[in-house]
Design an enzyme around this catalytic site. Sequence first.
Site, short mmCIF file in Angstrom:
data_model
loop_
_atom_site.label_atom_id
_atom_site.label_comp_id
_atom_site.label_asym_id
_atom_site.label_seq_id
_atom_site.Cartn_x
_atom_site.Cartn_y
_atom_site.Cartn_z
N SER A 73 0.82 -1.22 0.00
CA SER A 73 0.00 0.00 0.00
C SER A 73 0.85 1.27 0.00
O SER A 73 0.40 2.31 -0.48
CB SER A 73 -0.95 0.00 1.20
OG SER A 73 -0.21 0.04 2.41
N ASP A 244 5.38 -12.97 3.81
CA ASP A 244 4.93 -11.60 4.08
C ASP A 244 6.11 -10.63 4.22
O ASP A 244 5.93 -9.49 4.63
CB ASP A 244 4.03 -11.54 5.31
CG ASP A 244 3.44 -10.17 5.55
OD1 ASP A 244 3.04 -9.52 4.57
OD2 ASP A 244 3.39 -9.73 6.72
C1 0GY Z 1 0.61 -7.25 4.44
C2 0GY Z 1 -0.07 -6.59 5.54
C3 0GY Z 1 -0.08 -5.25 5.81
C4 0GY Z 1 0.32 -4.25 4.89
C5 0GY Z 1 0.11 -4.30 3.57
O1 0GY Z 1 0.09 -3.37 1.48
C6 0GY Z 1 0.38 -3.19 2.64
O2 0GY Z 1 0.87 -2.16 3.09
O3 0GY Z 1 -0.37 -5.36 2.98
C7 0GY Z 1 -0.57 -4.80 7.11
O4 0GY Z 1 -0.14 -3.75 7.58
O5 0GY Z 1 -1.39 -5.52 7.72
O6 0GY Z 1 0.05 -8.09 3.77
O7 0GY Z 1 1.78 -6.96 4.21
#
Ligand code: 0GY
Length: 292
Positions: A73, A244
Amino acid sequence: MSDRIVSWHANPSIPRFVPPPGAVDAHCHVFGPQALFPFSAKAKYLPEDAGPEMLFALRERLGFSRNVIVQASCHGTDNAATLNAIAMSDGKARGVAVVDPAIDHDALCRLHDGGIRGVRFNFLKRLVDDAPKEMFLELAARLPAGWHVVVYFEADILAELRPFLDAIPVPMVIDHIGRPDVTQGPVGPDMQALRALLDSRPDVHVKVTCPDRLDAAGPPWDDFVRAVAPLVADYPDRCLWGTDWPHPNMQDAIADDAALVDMIPRIAPTATLQRKLLIDNPIALYWPECAT
Ligand code: 0GY
């Protein structure tokens, strides 16, 4: 925004568990490098660089063969960092993009050519400003052939999301088991709701990932194993696994990636379950041309 964050282990161990040859790490990310791929103005966290070389070195260290890189994200809807990592992977990585739902057909085709095989719909309010369901459904209906949708949500909104999920016209992958409360065990309300979704159609898959996120008791993450091993046993053709890495937002509980790999035989105790989890299931979604 303040200092850039480090959320990953600097020097992970070598796992005791040896993944079968061809194993896929089906959920990881890259951050930057920022000098080439700036973070989004809307990013909710600002990490240090964690680029493709680091990811591929970790892949080798942990004994994996391929990566599925999910657009993080912090890069918003500009997938350049993810595409760069895929391009640098010698065919060993494919990806999941995050896109503006108004994206046109040609842009989707370019993502396909760059190794993208799905789009992620993120419903975590701490990560994204909005999640427009109607626009997501319109997009899902015109994805390139063979693509799927990855959905990230927390268990407390699953009931509210069900009409939306039920309307998705392509295969679906649920991130991080839909973030259940693992202390409820294998038949608690969160797992029951997830199982009801899995039972509702055959093309729902689930990533059995993130004991470090989901089990607040910490290593050895026994609550996670208790809740999740029965799911892998009951849905052996629907589960995916990933590190992850670089573990966005986990800077206060950084896991050794080797310890995460060593969870695999605890949730998938047989060679058959491990082969499905680490090879057959991710290959069918991301490298279907290589499926046997
Ligand atoms: C993950 C979980 C997280 C973050 C993101 O795209 C992201 O920033 O997915 C989270 O903070 O729970 O899947 O990496």
